[in-house]
Design a protein around this motif. Sequence first.
Motif, PDB file in Angstrom:
ATOM      1  N   ASP A   1       0.182  -5.671   0.177  1.00 46.10           N
ATOM      2  CA  ASP A   1      -0.494  -6.877  -0.317  1.00 46.10           C
ATOM      3  C   ASP A   1      -1.765  -6.480  -1.057  1.00 46.10           C
ATOM      4  OD1 ASP A   1       1.240  -8.961   0.825  1.00 46.10           O
ATOM      5  OD2 ASP A   1       0.571  -8.151   2.745  1.00 46.10           O
ATOM      6  N   ASP A   2      -2.057  -7.219  -2.129  1.00 48.14           N
ATOM      7  CA  ASP A   2      -3.185  -6.864  -2.994  1.00 48.14           C
ATOM      8  C   ASP A   2      -4.521  -6.894  -2.259  1.00 48.14           C
ATOM      9  OD1 ASP A   2      -1.523  -6.470  -5.138  1.00 48.14           O
ATOM     10  OD2 ASP A   2      -1.827  -8.461  -6.002  1.00 48.14           O
ATOM     11  N   ASN A   3      -4.696  -7.869  -1.340  1.00 50.47           N
ATOM     12  CA  ASN A   3      -5.991  -7.958  -0.668  1.00 50.47           C
ATOM     13  C   ASN A   3      -6.258  -6.735   0.211  1.00 50.47           C
ATOM     14  OD1 ASN A   3      -3.974  -8.694   1.097  1.00 50.47           O
ATOM     15  ND2 ASN A   3      -5.058 -10.440   1.981  1.00 50.47           N
ATOM     16  N   VAL A   4      -5.212  -6.211   0.859  1.00 49.20           N
ATOM     17  CA  VAL A   4      -5.367  -5.001   1.670  1.00 49.20           C
ATOM     18  C   VAL A   4      -5.575  -3.791   0.756  1.00 49.20           C
ATOM     19  CG1 VAL A   4      -4.247  -3.449   3.316  1.00 49.20           C
ATOM     20  CG2 VAL A   4      -4.037  -5.927   3.591  1.00 49.20           C
ATOM     21  N   ARG A   5      -4.816  -3.729  -0.327  1.00 52.21           N
ATOM     22  CA  ARG A   5      -4.973  -2.619  -1.270  1.00 52.21           C
ATOM     23  C   ARG A   5      -6.406  -2.564  -1.793  1.00 52.21           C
ATOM     24  NH1 ARG A   5      -5.209  -2.135  -6.708  1.00 52.21           N
ATOM     25  NH2 ARG A   5      -4.485  -0.137  -7.594  1.00 52.21           N
ATOM     26  N   ASP A   6      -6.922  -3.709  -2.214  1.00 55.74           N
ATOM     27  CA  ASP A   6      -8.285  -3.731  -2.753  1.00 55.74           C
ATOM     28  C   ASP A   6      -9.301  -3.302  -1.704  1.00 55.74           C
ATOM     29  OD1 ASP A   6      -7.209  -4.623  -5.114  1.00 55.74           O
ATOM     30  OD2 ASP A   6      -7.690  -6.737  -4.775  1.00 55.74           O
ATOM     31  N   PHE A   7      -9.113  -3.765  -0.468  1.00 55.89           N
ATOM     32  CA  PHE A   7     -10.031  -3.417   0.614  1.00 55.89           C
ATOM     33  C   PHE A   7     -10.041  -1.907   0.850  1.00 55.89           C
ATOM     34  CE2 PHE A   7     -10.699  -2.375   5.090  1.00 55.89           C
ATOM     35  CZ  PHE A   7     -11.907  -2.998   5.362  1.00 55.89           C
ATOM     36  N   VAL A   8      -8.849  -1.310   0.932  1.00 55.57           N
ATOM     37  CA  VAL A   8      -8.753   0.122   1.231  1.00 55.57           C
ATOM     38  C   VAL A   8      -9.362   0.956   0.104  1.00 55.57           C
ATOM     39  CG1 VAL A   8      -7.151   2.055   1.562  1.00 55.57           C
ATOM     40  CG2 VAL A   8      -6.762  -0.120   2.749  1.00 55.57           C
ATOM     41  N   LEU A   9      -9.030   0.610  -1.134  1.00 57.25           N
ATOM     42  CA  LEU A   9      -9.498   1.423  -2.261  1.00 57.25           C
ATOM     43  C   LEU A   9     -10.990   1.267  -2.526  1.00 57.25           C
ATOM     44  CD1 LEU A   9      -6.542   1.026  -4.786  1.00 57.25           C
ATOM     45  CD2 LEU A   9      -7.014   2.903  -3.200  1.00 57.25           C
ATOM     46  N   GLU A  10     -11.583   0.196  -2.006  1.00 59.45           N
ATOM     47  CA  GLU A  10     -13.024   0.002  -2.167  1.00 59.45           C
ATOM     48  C   GLU A  10     -13.845   0.830  -1.182  1.00 59.45           C
ATOM     49  OE1 GLU A  10     -13.533  -4.158  -1.727  1.00 59.45           O
ATOM     50  OE2 GLU A  10     -12.757  -4.656  -3.724  1.00 59.45           O
ATOM     51  N   GLN A  11     -13.183   1.397  -0.180  1.00 53.65           N
ATOM     52  CA  GLN A  11     -13.906   2.139   0.849  1.00 53.65           C
ATOM     53  C   GLN A  11     -14.384   3.488   0.319  1.00 53.65           C
ATOM     54  OE1 GLN A  11     -14.634   0.422   3.599  1.00 53.65           O
ATOM     55  NE2 GLN A  11     -13.424  -1.184   2.565  1.00 53.65           N
ATOM     56  N   GLN A  12     -15.544   3.907   0.798  1.00 50.31           N
ATOM     57  CA  GLN A  12     -16.119   5.174   0.374  1.00 50.31           C
ATOM     58  C   GLN A  12     -15.161   6.331   0.682  1.00 50.31           C
ATOM     59  OE1 GLN A  12     -19.950   5.954   2.062  1.00 50.31           O
ATOM     60  NE2 GLN A  12     -20.159   7.974   1.120  1.00 50.31           N
ATOM     61  N   GLY A  13     -14.880   7.128  -0.317  1.00 49.27           N
ATOM     62  CA  GLY A  13     -14.034   8.305  -0.145  1.00 49.27           C
ATOM     63  C   GLY A  13     -12.571   8.081  -0.462  1.00 49.27           C
ATOM     64  N   ALA A  14     -12.121   6.830  -0.592  1.00 54.34           N
ATOM     65  CA  ALA A  14     -10.700   6.563  -0.792  1.00 54.34           C
ATOM     66  C   ALA A  14     -10.201   7.120  -2.123  1.00 54.34           C
ATOM     67  CB  ALA A  14     -10.416   5.071  -0.696  1.00 54.34           C
TER      68      ALA A  14
END
Length: 308
Positions: A227-240
Amino acid sequence: MTDAEHIAPEYGGPVPIAPEYPGPGEVLIVTGMSGAGRSTAADALEDLGWYVVDNLPPQMLRPLLELTELAGGALPRVAVVVDVRGRELFRELPAITRALRDGRPVRVMFLDASDEVLVRRFEAVRRPHPLQGDGTILDGINQERLRLAAVRESADIIVDTSAFNIHQLATQVIDLFAAAGAARHSVTIMSFGFKYGLPPDADLVADMRFLPNPFWNDELRSFTGEDDNVRDFVLEQQGAREFLDSYAAALVPVLEGYQRENKGHSVVAIGCTGGKHRSVVMAHELAARLSSLPGVAVRVKHRDLGRE
């Protein structure tokens, strides 16, 4: 095999693209543990148009290979099932395979499964293990593992069938060996959950638990990494994104080396706690970064996405 197995994950994602080995006389040696599904694999290869020879003594491999060369295009793909039913003859398989591989299109696929699963399969069909003698089924399995250790070590493709039923194994073989253009290496990017155990057939493992877990976010818990909302959350994290770029760059010489060494398939496992959020996102993103590599076909599978 019974309906109980690795390659026994029910993966999602696109149908894998497998390497095609061009030219007449291609030979695939199918071997592995008794009860791991050699017959099922042979049937699947036959359905794909391979000429399949069962229970061939290793000493007959060279004459068979010469026959495929004489036949030219008439026998473009030959699969040979070789196993411990050959008893003492089987001991020569590693040396014979090494000799045949000198400039020839010879591959080895090794089928494996856990001891527990193998015992259960033998008990289900009420047959003794070919090496158990006066001992138990497990005694026979242990003897077979010792004899096959060198063969497994040098295999091009290792398929753990512990979680497969016969239909899943057949599908896996078809995925691996259906013709697919000029790809020399097929890499599976597999997401998984550490709490369900490491994938037995993983060549490389990366841990995504250094990223915050969306599971602890009430708004994201019910979603998955697709899901896009989870994808965006994960990729916004430092180091991802830094990890993705660096890891993809590190894999480039590995995949190039696999091609040089004629290793047809590999599994890169990307794990998080439950295999539903971080690992799913990162598996897709890593696959996107590797998909443009020459000679490499990339597929994505999610081992634990459907688990409760």
